[in-house]
Design a protein around this motif. Structure first.
Motif, PDB file in Angstrom:
ATOM      1  N   UNK A   1       8.565   3.917   2.009  1.00 23.11           N
ATOM      2  CA  UNK A   1       8.591   2.665   0.963  1.00 23.11           C
ATOM      3  C   UNK A   1       7.876   1.327   1.612  1.00 23.11           C
ATOM      4  N   UNK A   2       8.142   1.250   3.087  1.00 19.87           N
ATOM      5  CA  UNK A   2       7.626   0.392   3.909  1.00 19.87           C
ATOM      6  C   UNK A   2       6.344   0.530   4.154  1.00 19.87           C
ATOM      7  N   UNK A   3       5.722   1.633   4.406  1.00 14.95           N
ATOM      8  CA  UNK A   3       4.164   1.848   4.156  1.00 14.95           C
ATOM      9  C   UNK A   3       3.565   1.594   3.180  1.00 14.95           C
ATOM     10  N   UNK A   4       4.369   1.898   1.805  1.00 11.97           N
ATOM     11  CA  UNK A   4       3.431   1.787   0.519  1.00 11.97           C
ATOM     12  C   UNK A   4       3.511   0.171   0.185  1.00 11.97           C
ATOM     13  N   UNK A   5       4.497  -0.618   0.961  1.00 12.32           N
ATOM     14  CA  UNK A   5       4.498  -2.059   0.893  1.00 12.32           C
ATOM     15  C   UNK A   5       3.554  -2.974   1.853  1.00 12.32           C
ATOM     16  N   UNK A   6       3.495  -2.277   2.919  1.00 14.83           N
ATOM     17  CA  UNK A   6       2.712  -2.938   4.193  1.00 14.83           C
ATOM     18  C   UNK A   6       1.090  -2.493   4.015  1.00 14.83           C
ATOM     19  N   UNK A   7       0.884  -1.293   3.903  1.00 16.15           N
ATOM     20  CA  UNK A   7      -0.672  -1.024   3.583  1.00 16.15           C
ATOM     21  C   UNK A   7      -1.284  -1.815   2.995  1.00 16.15           C
ATOM     22  N   UNK A   8      -0.987  -2.066   1.613  1.00 16.25           N
ATOM     23  CA  UNK A   8      -1.615  -2.959   0.880  1.00 16.25           C
ATOM     24  C   UNK A   8      -2.133  -4.309   1.456  1.00 16.25           C
ATOM     25  N   UNK A   9      -1.242  -4.836   2.225  1.00 15.93           N
ATOM     26  CA  UNK A   9      -1.377  -6.124   2.973  1.00 15.93           C
ATOM     27  C   UNK A   9      -2.302  -5.889   4.259  1.00 15.93           C
ATOM     28  N   UNK A  10      -2.206  -4.921   4.835  1.00 13.54           N
ATOM     29  CA  UNK A  10      -2.739  -4.585   6.216  1.00 13.54           C
ATOM     30  C   UNK A  10      -4.285  -3.962   5.877  1.00 13.54           C
ATOM     31  N   UNK A  11      -4.412  -3.148   4.854  1.00 16.43           N
ATOM     32  CA  UNK A  11      -5.754  -2.474   4.576  1.00 16.43           C
ATOM     33  C   UNK A  11      -6.903  -3.247   4.422  1.00 16.43           C
ATOM     34  N   UNK A  12      -6.821  -4.381   3.697  1.00 19.69           N
ATOM     35  CA  UNK A  12      -7.979  -5.208   3.706  1.00 19.69           C
ATOM     36  C   UNK A  12      -8.391  -6.148   4.758  1.00 19.69           C
ATOM     37  N   UNK A  13      -7.387  -6.249   5.549  1.00 21.98           N
ATOM     38  CA  UNK A  13      -7.701  -7.130   6.604  1.00 21.98           C
ATOM     39  C   UNK A  13      -8.384  -6.143   7.943  1.00 21.98           C
ATOM     40  N   UNK A  14      -7.862  -4.910   8.009  1.00 23.14           N
ATOM     41  CA  UNK A  14      -8.654  -3.784   8.681  1.00 23.14           C
ATOM     42  C   UNK A  14     -10.011  -3.709   8.172  1.00 23.14           C
ATOM     43  N   UNK A  15     -10.294  -3.293   6.757  1.00 25.73           N
ATOM     44  CA  UNK A  15     -11.358  -3.274   6.311  1.00 25.73           C
ATOM     45  C   UNK A  15     -12.464  -4.294   6.524  1.00 25.73           C
ATOM     46  N   UNK A  16     -11.939  -5.396   6.799  1.00 29.72           N
ATOM     47  CA  UNK A  16     -12.859  -6.484   6.980  1.00 29.72           C
ATOM     48  C   UNK A  16     -13.633  -6.484   8.194  1.00 29.72           C
ATOM     49  N   UNK A  17     -12.933  -5.780   9.166  1.00 31.53           N
ATOM     50  CA  UNK A  17     -13.453  -5.579  10.501  1.00 31.53           C
ATOM     51  C   UNK A  17     -14.310  -4.188  10.573  1.00 31.53           C
ATOM     52  N   UNK A  18     -14.232  -3.382   9.644  1.00 27.19           N
ATOM     53  CA  UNK A  18     -14.578  -2.064   9.770  1.00 27.19           C
ATOM     54  C   UNK A  18     -13.661  -1.515  10.783  1.00 27.19           C
ATOM     55  N   UNK A  19     -12.283  -1.985  10.915  1.00 30.12           N
ATOM     56  CA  UNK A  19     -11.480  -1.523  11.782  1.00 30.12           C
ATOM     57  C   UNK A  19     -10.576   0.043  11.337  1.00 30.12           C
ATOM     58  N   UNK A  20      -9.770   0.150  12.106  1.00 34.71           N
ATOM     59  CA  UNK A  20      -9.096   1.425  12.165  1.00 34.71           C
ATOM     60  C   UNK A  20      -7.434   1.077  11.690  1.00 34.71           C
ATOM     61  N   UNK A  21      -6.903   1.784  11.028  1.00 34.92           N
ATOM     62  CA  UNK A  21      -5.454   1.761  10.413  1.00 34.92           C
ATOM     63  C   UNK A  21      -4.763   3.230  10.784  1.00 34.92           C
TER      64      UNK A  21
END
Length: 222
Positions: free
Chosen positions: A103-123
Motif C-alpha cells: 500500500x505504501x508503494x501504491x500511495x508513494x509512486x504516484x507522488x514520486x513518478x512524475x518527479x522522476x519522469x520530469x528528469x527522465x530519471x529512474x525509479x
C-alpha cells in the motif's frame, strides 16, 4: 548536482544508499520514521524528512514537501519481513506487511513518478527474488513473498504509466544482504549490494522500463 530520493533510509540498504550517493556528490533527500534516524541522516548531510509509510497523512505531508522537486534516482526501500513462522498470519501481521510493502508503494509512486519522469530519471523499488513465481522451488515465508509479488505488480503498473512520460521504473532483488532482515549470516555486505544496485541503475536506459532485476543487472523471472 543530481538528486537522489531514498524512501526508507533509517538503516541497512536505505542508509547505505544515502551514504554512497552523498559521498559521490549527489544531493540526497532521505526519509525515516524515528527522530534519531532522521538526525543520523542529517549528520550524513542528507535532507532528512520524517515519513511513516503506513500513514496516509504522513505520505501526503511528504508529497507536499517534494512539490516541484526533480528527482534523478528514486528508491523505495521501506519494507518489513513480517512473521517468521509459516502458519496462517494474523490479521494484524497481514495488515502490517501489506500496508508497508504494498500500500505504501501504491500511495508513494504516484507522488514520486512524475518527479522522476520530469528528469527522465529512474525509479526503483526494493523487491526480492522471493517474489518470483517462475523461480520458486520451495514454500515458506508466504506473507513476505506475497507482498513482494504484489509490489512487483505495482511496479509494472508504474512502468506503464510513467515510462511513456520519461521515467525508467524497475524492481530489484538486492541479494541476500547482511542487514537486520537478512541477518549477519548473509553472504553479502550492505556496501557491496548497494554499490551494485547503484551501478546497475545508472547504466539502465529506457529499454529496461518494467524490468525485474538482480542487483548486478541479471533479469529475474516474475
Amino acid at each position: 548536482m543530481p538528486t537522489a530520493l531514498i524512501l526508507g533510509a533509517s538503516r541497512g540498504i536505505g542508509f547505505e544508499l544515502a551514504r554512497q550517493y552523498k559521498q559521490d556528490g549527489w544531493r540526497v533527500i532521505a526519509t525515516a520514521r524515528k527522530a534519531e534516524d532522521i538526525d543520523k541522516l542529517a549528520r550524513l548531510g542528507a535532507e532528512a524528512h520524517p515519513l511513516d509509510v503506513t500513514s496516509a497523512d504522513s505520505i501526503a505531508g511528504m508529497g507536499w514537501r517534494l512539490d516541484d522537486e526533480k528527482i534523478d534516482a528514486a528508491w523505495l526501500v521501506a519494507g518489513v519481513y513480517g512473521p517468521r513462522h509459516d502458519g496462517f498470519p494474523t490479521e494484524q501481521e497481514f495488515d502490517e506487511v501489506m500496508h508497508t510493502n504494498v500500500l505504501a508503494a501504491m500511495r508513494l509512486i504516484p507522488i514520486v513518478g512524475p518527479l522522476v519522469a520530469a528528469t527522465r530519471g529512474k525509479l526503483a523499488v526494493m523487491s526480492s527474488n522471493m517474489a518470483s513465481l517462475g523461480h520458486r522451488s520451495q514454500a515458506g515465508a508466504s506473507l513476505y513473498r506475497a507482498s513482494k509479488a504484489a509490489l512487483n505488480s505495482v511496479l509494472v503498473d508504474a512502468a506503464l504509466i510513467y515510462g511513456p512520460q520519461g521515467a525508467t521504473c524497475v524492481a530489484f532483488h538486492p541479494g541476500w544482504v547482511q542487514t537486520d532482515m537478512g541477518s549477519k549470516n548473509a553472504p553479502m555486505p550492505v556496501a557491496t549490494s548497494v554499490s551494485n544496485l547503484r551501478a546497475t541503475l545508472a547504466r539502465l536506459d529506457a529499454s529496461a522500463n518494467g524490468s525485474f532485476l538482480n542487483h548486478d543487472g541479471k533479469p529475474l523471472q516474475w
